[in-house]
Structures are given as structure tokens and as C-alpha cells.
Design an enzyme around this catalytic site. Sequence first.
Site, mmCIF file in Angstrom:
data_model
loop_
_atom_site.group_PDB
_atom_site.id
_atom_site.type_symbol
_atom_site.label_atom_id
_atom_site.label_comp_id
_atom_site.label_asym_id
_atom_site.label_seq_id
_atom_site.Cartn_x
_atom_site.Cartn_y
_atom_site.Cartn_z
ATOM 1 N N ASP A 1 19.792 -31.620 -1.433
ATOM 2 C CA ASP A 1 21.492 -31.496 -1.768
ATOM 3 C C ASP A 1 21.914 -32.982 -1.320
ATOM 4 O OD1 ASP A 1 20.103 -32.204 0.735
ATOM 5 O OD2 ASP A 1 20.684 -30.175 1.849
ATOM 6 N N HIS B 1 19.000 -28.275 7.891
ATOM 7 C CA HIS B 1 19.270 -28.234 6.278
ATOM 8 C C HIS B 1 17.427 -27.434 5.959
ATOM 9 C CE1 HIS B 1 22.383 -29.758 4.872
ATOM 10 N NE2 HIS B 1 22.581 -30.124 6.222
#
Length: 466
Positions: free
Chosen positions: A116, A18
Site C-alpha cells: 500500500d 493495515h
Amino acid sequence: MAEKTFEVATFPWLAMGHLIPFLHISNRLAQRGHKIHFFVPTNTTTKLEHLNLHPDLITFIPFTVPHVDGLPQGAETTNDIASYALQPRLMTAMDLTQPTIEASLEQLKPDFVFYDLAHWIPTLARGLGIKSVRYSIVSPSTAAYLFSPARKFHEKVTPDDFTKPPPDFPASSIKLSPHEARAIVNALVEKEFGSGIRFAQRILSSYSECDAISFNACKEIAGHYGDYIEKHFGKPVILAGPVIPDPPPASTLEERWAKWLNSFEAKEVIFCSFGSECVLGKEQCEELLLGLELTGMPFLAALKPPLGLEKIEDSLPGGFSERTKGRGVVYGGWVQQQLIMGHTSVGCYVTHCGSGSLSEAMVNECELVLMPMNGEKIVNSRFVSGDLEVGVEVEREEGEEFFSRESVCKAIRLVMEVDGEIGKKVRANNAKWRELLLGKNLDSPYIDSLIQKLQGLLEGISPSAS
């Protein structure tokens, strides 16, 4: 008149899979003159510095990850923990950073914060007058299939619900077996992922509370899924384009790998890599390696040591090293995945179907063999093998958690056979999508549109999906 610039803070989930994509989009924004404040765990900063292409505009903001009982001392990312079972504790640790992140945002005063899995960011940002953007590295197809509000998570959801798409879902090849659906329900709604919250609750909140949703995807491939998400979440969806990562400046393949790969013919080598987070069990690892051996082709496998073992060498089947000497390498450390994929001798890539790995693979001339381990990766695999038809998924029996050596070998041979019907179709589709993704000026208009729509958000103009 010069374009107005803005400032963005980023706070991705504590996983290299990520952090790195967030840095890729940061590079794109910084390339246009926008300033980035990149939150990163203190000791992880050095692992990302070489990917920061604009250090004058992208500033790393180090922070301490609080210790949570059950985690190794000093654990900062999923790369520092032994198994997926510990990730909920790391998520709890991430949630405990909220006061630190809030204080930093209050001081930095950016225009936007990209995030996120930190579902609490939108509320925090709203209180500080900052726009929140849910930036998803997961494909729109996966987000739409697994997390559509049309699944009515507030009611009782069952495994049977996930064997089929949610209501109003676009025409697609994506579907799950009963076994896969049971695992999905277990992960999404039956277990906490972070203290006091289920994974599905976390994801739904992160999508529904933000000011806008963005994906590193393009409309040519996933636009209909973006439209679906915009409709069902009632939030503007902005597609940022494929965001294909550029190699680090002056990067060259390590000599040992370059020398080894150069010893083989074009498109002859199988490259297998399961990323920094995927950890197999010992038996699973053995079946995979025996499947690679069974092909009779040269291979390079970059895998983390199996659960309970310190070294990848401890997982090798009996006699494996002797039988594959000269044509097979199994390595337990980090490799330059993007550069290896692009080497002329690599003809096949065996992947666990992480979104970042799939994006890198689709712009290289290596055929895809898909071995999804769980959750979103299974949906990724169905999208890539079914909707796009650019790879072959390894078969497994219903109820089986892993794949046999024979099924691994079969899938590889199917994509590597030059004259085979499946191999021809996969190569043709791979070439078609690669041409699109690498086409002149595909990336630039998407980034320009992203910037334009972010500026519109600041001015109170709601962007439409694209």
C-alpha cells in the site's frame, strides 16, 4: 482440472490497522490454496499469529525495521510510537527496508506483491518480473475524493479545492468544511511523509505505478467509486469484496468483559473504541468521557492513554469514577473489538472511523456514532453517514479541532432512541447493508473473481473493474 495456484508476497504499511486487513485477504487467498509470503516486523509476528488461519500456506517473513533518529528504540509499528507526529519517521524507516525486501523478493520469486504505502514496490517488482497490486484498505470513496489525479497535484492545490469533490466525481454526500480542508492540504502537500516525499506524492505514485489496484470493497456499496478510480488512474481496479474477517478459531470473549456485558439489557451498552493508533489529547479525552457519562447509559470505552500520560486512569475527570461506578468502564489496553461489538447488550459503537473498524461495525447490530479525527477518516465518516446513512456524525463547530461533551451525548442519543426518526432511519439502513454484507455467497464470488483476474494479469489479460 485443478485450478492453478500462485504465490503472493504482502508488504503493508507498518500499522496494525493495515497489517491485520492484509492478513484477512491473505486468509481468503490461502483458503483457495494460494501461497502467501507475509512480510512483518520481527517482534510484531506474535501479535498476528492467532489471526493466521492457514499457517500451512501463509508464512510470516520477519524483517528488521531500521532505527531512525527520533523514534523509540525498537519501534516497529505505529502502535510503538507516542503520536501521529512521529509517523513520518516510521515511514522513513519503512523506506529503508527496500534493500532487504528486494533481496527477499528476488529469493522468493512470488507471482505478485501486494502493498500500500511503499510507493517504491512497483518499480522494484517490475525489475524482478513480479506483478504489483496496490491493495487499499481505504475505501474507494476516500481514495477517489482525496487522491484523484483530476485534482492536479502537480499544480498549486489550495484548501478550497478540497471543500468540494474533484472534477467528474460521482454524485455523493461527501464534502469537507474549510477547517477540515486546510488540515488535509497541510497533511497531504505541505509536509513530508517519509524522507524527501510528500504524502500526496507517495499515494499518487503507489496508485499510478502498479499493475492493478484492489480494494476490500464491493460494487453494491462502492462500485461507482471504483469505476471513477479506474478511469482517472488508467489502471484496472479489482474489488475484492467486503472481506469481512472471521473470528479467530475457538475465540471467546474474555470472561471479565463477558460477565460485565451480560449484566445489562439487550442493546443498552455504548461501546467506544478508537483503535490502536488514535491518541487523544487529555482535554479531548475528558470531553469524550464526559459525553459518555452525560448519556446516562452504561458504556465501555477502550482508549489509549492521552498524549503525555502513561495510564488511561490519569485522564479521568475529577469524580468521574465515582459518578459512573457500576455502569461505566474505561480501559487502556487491547480488547476483542469484534466480539464486543457482536455482544447482545451492545447497542451503539462510537468510532474514530478507521476503515477496518467501520467494516466490522457494519456487520453487527450496533448503531454507529462517528467521531473522525483527521484526513481519510473524515471522508469515511461522510460516506457512511451521508451516502449509506448508517450512522450519525458528532457535530463540531467550524474551526474546532474536537467535539464537546454535549455533541457526543446528542449523537449517541439520536441513534439510541428507539422511536426517534433518525434512529429509525439509521437502524433500517444498517439492517439493509448488514443483510447484504452477510448475505449468502456475497464474499465468495468476489474472491473467486479476484483470483481469476490475478491469473489473467499473469497471462497478460487486463481485468476490468468489478
